[in-house]
Design a protein around this motif. Structure first.
Motif, mmCIF file in Angstrom:
data_model
loop_
_atom_site.group_PDB
_atom_site.id
_atom_site.type_symbol
_atom_site.label_atom_id
_atom_site.label_comp_id
_atom_site.label_asym_id
_atom_site.label_seq_id
_atom_site.Cartn_x
_atom_site.Cartn_y
_atom_site.Cartn_z
ATOM 1 N N GLY A 293 0.821 -1.344 -0.023
ATOM 2 C CA GLY A 293 0.308 -0.043 -0.057
ATOM 3 C C GLY A 293 0.864 1.195 -0.040
ATOM 4 O O GLY A 293 0.290 2.148 -0.149
ATOM 5 N N GLU A 294 2.104 1.204 0.128
ATOM 6 C CA GLU A 294 2.882 2.234 0.026
ATOM 7 C C GLU A 294 3.282 2.752 -1.256
ATOM 8 O O GLU A 294 3.854 2.097 -2.021
ATOM 9 C CB GLU A 294 4.329 2.270 0.711
ATOM 10 N N LEU A 295 2.956 4.336 -1.494
ATOM 11 C CA LEU A 295 3.415 4.738 -2.845
ATOM 12 C C LEU A 295 4.945 5.153 -2.836
ATOM 13 O O LEU A 295 5.733 5.420 -2.065
ATOM 14 C CB LEU A 295 2.658 6.039 -3.138
ATOM 15 N N HIS A 296 5.619 4.189 -3.807
ATOM 16 C CA HIS A 296 7.137 4.227 -4.009
ATOM 17 C C HIS A 296 7.540 4.371 -5.160
ATOM 18 O O HIS A 296 6.527 4.146 -6.252
ATOM 19 C CB HIS A 296 7.744 3.138 -3.184
ATOM 20 N N GLU A 297 8.797 4.632 -5.737
ATOM 21 C CA GLU A 297 9.426 4.742 -6.750
ATOM 22 C C GLU A 297 10.742 4.452 -6.843
ATOM 23 O O GLU A 297 11.583 5.116 -5.835
ATOM 24 C CB GLU A 297 9.137 6.181 -7.674
ATOM 25 N N THR A 298 11.342 4.075 -7.762
ATOM 26 C CA THR A 298 12.882 3.996 -8.076
ATOM 27 C C THR A 298 13.342 5.218 -8.739
ATOM 28 O O THR A 298 12.842 5.269 -9.963
ATOM 29 C CB THR A 298 13.287 2.628 -8.644
ATOM 30 N N VAL A 299 14.067 6.239 -8.074
ATOM 31 C CA VAL A 299 14.309 7.429 -8.616
ATOM 32 C C VAL A 299 15.609 7.172 -9.515
ATOM 33 O O VAL A 299 15.539 7.565 -10.547
ATOM 34 C CB VAL A 299 14.690 8.216 -7.557
ATOM 35 N N SER A 300 16.372 6.365 -8.991
ATOM 36 C CA SER A 300 17.897 6.139 -9.868
ATOM 37 C C SER A 300 18.644 4.798 -9.270
ATOM 38 O O SER A 300 18.717 4.723 -8.191
ATOM 39 C CB SER A 300 18.664 7.208 -9.760
ATOM 40 N N ASN A 301 18.852 4.099 -10.518
ATOM 41 C CA ASN A 301 19.592 2.687 -10.062
ATOM 42 C C ASN A 301 20.500 2.518 -11.155
ATOM 43 O O ASN A 301 20.530 1.581 -11.924
ATOM 44 C CB ASN A 301 18.847 1.416 -9.750
#
Length: 221
Positions: free
Chosen positions: A83-91
């Protein structure tokens, strides 16, 4: 689920990612973990880890959870809860390895019930602050990746056992730190908390359905 002022709420179905795994534990190798991934949420747990072996200088991976930004360094482990909003900003350098699994793996194990909500209070576990815990977690995560890669008979069982071992050690850490002064809680309060934890997990698992207070109460008994 509580959101602080300014946080984005998970009201848009377009952000919902609904993967269906053919295994209980889904592993993500470094070359498969996305270099960038837009804002989304899902019903399963995701763990992103930065192995401390073979790390070379470079730009650290950055992920964002509920508008909180986390920069990972060698040995760090990051928990993303359902349920947590998340994103991969940079990898950019493909440093991250990952796990994904459904919280239902804990539902029939009462020993985990007192810890379910406590687990969710943790996100970024830093190697510099908790070297023993993060090292143990990374050993388990790497082992699960290795088991899934071999894909031998009973590999799914071996992965699940390894996952349980990792969370048993996580729970022991919480008991020896967060719960050190909580022994005064009565058994009645503990029982109530266990039921609340089970209800929360049930609601998360069935968030796409129309739930009522009565249906949740029937489930937890």
């Amino acid at each position: 689920m509580h959101f602080e002022e300014g946080e984005q709420k998970m009201t848009s179905p377009k952000n919902f990612e609904d993967h269906h795994f053919n295994r209980i534990v889904n592993t993500i190798h470094p070359d498969s973990y996305p270099r960038q991934f837009p804002l989304h949420w899902h019903k399963y747990v995701e763990i992103a880890a930065y192995p401390d072996t073979g790390a070379v200088p470079g730009k650290p991976p950055v992920l964002r959870i509920n508008q909180n930004t986390y920069e990972l360094h060698p040995g760090d482990v990051l928990f993303i809860w359902p349920g947590e909003l998340h994103e991969t900003v940079s990898n950019e350098d493909n440093r991250i390895i990952g796990l994904q699994f459904n919280t239902s793996v804990f539902n029939d194990l009462p020993d985990f019930a007192p810890f379910l909500n406590l687990f969710r209070t943790f996100h970024h576990i830093r190697q510099v602050e908790n070297p023993s815990l993060t090292q143990s977690m990374l050993v388990h995560i790497r082992h699960m990746l290795s088991v899934q890669e071999r894909n031998e008979v009973f590999s799914g069982v071996e992965e699940l056992i390894c996952l349980y071992e990792m969370f048993m050690e996580f729970g022991t850490y919480i008991k020896e730190t967060v719960l050190k002064d909580a022994a005064r809680n009565s058994s009645a309060n503990n029982s109530t908390n266990d039921k609340i934890n089970i209800a929360c997990s049930y609601i998360i698992e069935n968030c796409e359905q129309e739930l009522t207070l009565e249906s949740v109460a029937d489930y937890i008994g």
